[in-house]
Scaffold this active site. Structure first.
Site, short mmCIF file in Angstrom:
data_model
loop_
_atom_site.label_atom_id
_atom_site.label_comp_id
_atom_site.label_asym_id
_atom_site.label_seq_id
_atom_site.Cartn_x
_atom_site.Cartn_y
_atom_site.Cartn_z
N GLU A 85 4.92 -5.96 13.97
CA GLU A 85 4.24 -4.79 13.43
C GLU A 85 3.96 -3.76 14.52
O GLU A 85 3.55 -4.12 15.63
CB GLU A 85 2.87 -5.17 12.86
CG GLU A 85 2.86 -6.14 11.71
CD GLU A 85 1.41 -6.44 11.29
OE1 GLU A 85 1.18 -7.50 10.73
OE2 GLU A 85 0.50 -5.61 11.54
N SER A 86 4.12 -2.50 14.17
CA SER A 86 3.67 -1.33 14.96
C SER A 86 4.56 -1.01 16.17
O SER A 86 5.06 -1.92 16.86
CB SER A 86 2.24 -1.51 15.49
OG SER A 86 1.33 -1.70 14.44
N LYS A 92 2.10 5.96 5.07
CA LYS A 92 0.95 6.09 5.98
C LYS A 92 0.69 7.58 6.19
O LYS A 92 1.22 8.17 7.15
CB LYS A 92 1.33 5.38 7.30
CG LYS A 92 0.30 5.34 8.37
CD LYS A 92 0.87 4.61 9.60
CE LYS A 92 -0.15 4.48 10.70
NZ LYS A 92 0.42 3.86 11.91
N LYS A 150 -2.22 -2.28 2.44
CA LYS A 150 -2.63 -2.18 3.85
C LYS A 150 -4.04 -1.62 3.90
O LYS A 150 -4.30 -0.47 3.55
CB LYS A 150 -1.66 -1.23 4.55
CG LYS A 150 -1.68 -1.33 6.04
CD LYS A 150 -0.90 -2.56 6.48
CE LYS A 150 -1.05 -2.82 7.95
NZ LYS A 150 -0.61 -1.71 8.77
N GLU A 199 6.21 1.78 5.67
CA GLU A 199 4.80 2.03 5.35
C GLU A 199 4.53 3.48 4.95
O GLU A 199 4.84 4.41 5.70
CB GLU A 199 3.95 1.66 6.56
CG GLU A 199 2.45 1.75 6.30
CD GLU A 199 1.66 0.94 7.31
OE1 GLU A 199 1.53 -0.28 7.10
OE2 GLU A 199 1.21 1.51 8.31
N ASN A 228 0.82 -7.84 15.65
CA ASN A 228 0.66 -6.39 15.81
C ASN A 228 0.82 -6.01 17.28
O ASN A 228 0.06 -6.46 18.13
CB ASN A 228 -0.72 -5.97 15.29
CG ASN A 228 -0.81 -4.46 15.08
OD1 ASN A 228 0.09 -3.71 15.49
ND2 ASN A 228 -1.88 -4.01 14.46
N GLU A 269 -2.49 -10.76 9.90
CA GLU A 269 -2.16 -10.01 11.12
C GLU A 269 -2.86 -10.60 12.33
O GLU A 269 -4.06 -10.89 12.28
CB GLU A 269 -2.58 -8.55 10.95
CG GLU A 269 -2.30 -7.71 12.19
CD GLU A 269 -2.65 -6.26 11.98
OE1 GLU A 269 -2.06 -5.63 11.07
OE2 GLU A 269 -3.51 -5.75 12.71
O1 LIG Z 1 -1.90 3.28 13.30
C1 LIG Z 1 -3.00 3.48 13.82
O2 LIG Z 1 -3.28 4.52 14.44
C2 LIG Z 1 -4.07 2.43 13.72
C3 LIG Z 1 -5.30 2.70 14.33
C4 LIG Z 1 -6.31 1.77 14.22
C5 LIG Z 1 -6.13 0.60 13.52
C6 LIG Z 1 -4.91 0.33 12.92
C7 LIG Z 1 -3.89 1.24 13.01
N1 LIG Z 1 -2.67 1.02 12.39
C8 LIG Z 1 -2.47 0.00 11.41
C9 LIG Z 1 -1.13 -0.57 11.44
O3 LIG Z 1 -1.06 -1.78 11.48
C10 LIG Z 1 0.08 0.28 11.38
O4 LIG Z 1 -0.11 1.26 10.42
C11 LIG Z 1 1.39 -0.43 11.07
O5 LIG Z 1 1.54 -1.59 11.80
C12 LIG Z 1 2.56 0.52 11.36
O6 LIG Z 1 2.50 0.92 12.71
P1 LIG Z 1 3.40 2.12 13.25
O7 LIG Z 1 4.83 1.81 12.91
O8 LIG Z 1 3.17 2.14 14.73
O9 LIG Z 1 2.93 3.34 12.57
#
Ligand SMILES: O=C(O)c1ccccc1NCC(=O)[C@H](O)[C@H](O)COP(=O)(O)O
Length: 271
Positions: free
Chosen positions: A230-231, A55, A114, A53, A184, A163
């Protein structure tokens, strides 16, 4: 629109901005690159299917990464990413539709948009191979319904990643015809990340698909649906953990964006 459960103030703010964002000038028609095929290619080549991503920042990140999104995207692909995700949300994630457009023109892997899409016309802002729809926000008064938006996205040629965060949301996603489902690990009520979320929800998703509660017929062969963790995936151990729990693919942002993007992607795609 009010959300059914509590969400963190940052998420309320994201949603307020999303409600005010307009749509595109004309209806898009997209010739999408297949996401499941990209995952299969990665598997065949011995890589973990990862959506990396772009980001630049987020409510849970300190500072903003100002690198050219195209340079970051190219490093991710070089590092073995099967697909990319590009934030188009401007106010809280530093994204833009222009960034996605430039990235998609520069790479040949599928690119996910996204964002926090609430209304059909918001689909028409920029072409992408996949759009994200967040089940939690599309079951509320004042937004379009999840099943209507899935249909509207597919009519335009987009693939859809729905999601979810809970078993109930997975059930709603499958009932609405989702074929690609993300779980997520980030709880949008507290913005805390817990990898056991995917471990808990994925078996239930598989059970629902086996029991025929999915109206989708594409996806991972007999498994019937493509499941994405995810995340919060920060280390190769985390990635292995999500794969052991049944993830067909992983969506990783922060851990790839923090430092050398190509090396980070290599580390997380080669277990
Ligand atoms: O990433 C955040 O801080 C966030 C805060 C509020 C709503 C959504 C958020 N993230 C969106 C996502 O789904 C992530 O960017 C994506 O899954 C990647 O997650 P990561 O690997 O933990 O950066």
């Amino acid at each position: 629109m009010e959300t059914s459960g509590e969400v963190a103030p940052a998420v309320e703010s994201i949603l307020a901005a999303a409600r005010d964002r307009g749509g595109g000038d004309e209806r898009l028609s997209v010739d999408a690159r297949s996401l499941p095929a990209a995952f299969d290619r990665a598997e065949d080549e011995g890589r973990v299917p990862v959506i990396a991503e772009v980001k630049p920042t987020s409510p849970t990140t300190d500072g903003e990464r100002a690198d050219d999104p195209v340079a970051l995207a190219e490093q991710m692909v070089e590092g073995g990413a099967a697909a990319l995700s590009v934030l188009t949300e401007p106010g809280h994630f530093g994204g833009s539709p222009e960034a996605l457009e430039r990235v998609r023109a520069a790479v040949d892997v599928p690119v996910l948009r996204k964002d926090f899409l609430l209304y059909e016309e918001q689909l028409d802002v920029v072409e992408a191979d996949v759009v994200l729809l967040i089940a939690r926000f599309l079951q509320e008064e004042g937004t379009d319904d999840l099943d209507e938006l899935i249909g509207a996205a597919r009519d335009r040629g987009f693939q859809v990643l729905v999601e979810t965060h809970t078993e109930t949301e997975v059930k709603a996603a499958l009932a609405a015809g989702a074929e690609i489902v993300g779980v997520n690990n980030r709880d949008l009520a507290k913005l805390e990340v817990d990898l056991s979320t995917f471990e808990r929800v994925a078996p239930e998703a598989r059970r629902l698909v086996r029991d025929g509660q999915s109206s989708g017929d594409a996806g991972r062969g007999s498994e019937g649906v493509t499941l994405i963790a995810e995340s919060g995936i920060a280390t190769p151990e985390d990635a292995a953990r999500m794969r052991s729990a049944g993830a067909d693919a992983l969506l990783i942002g922060s851990a790839i964006m923090d430092g050398d993007v190509q090396k980070n992607t290599e580390r997380l795609t080669n277990l």
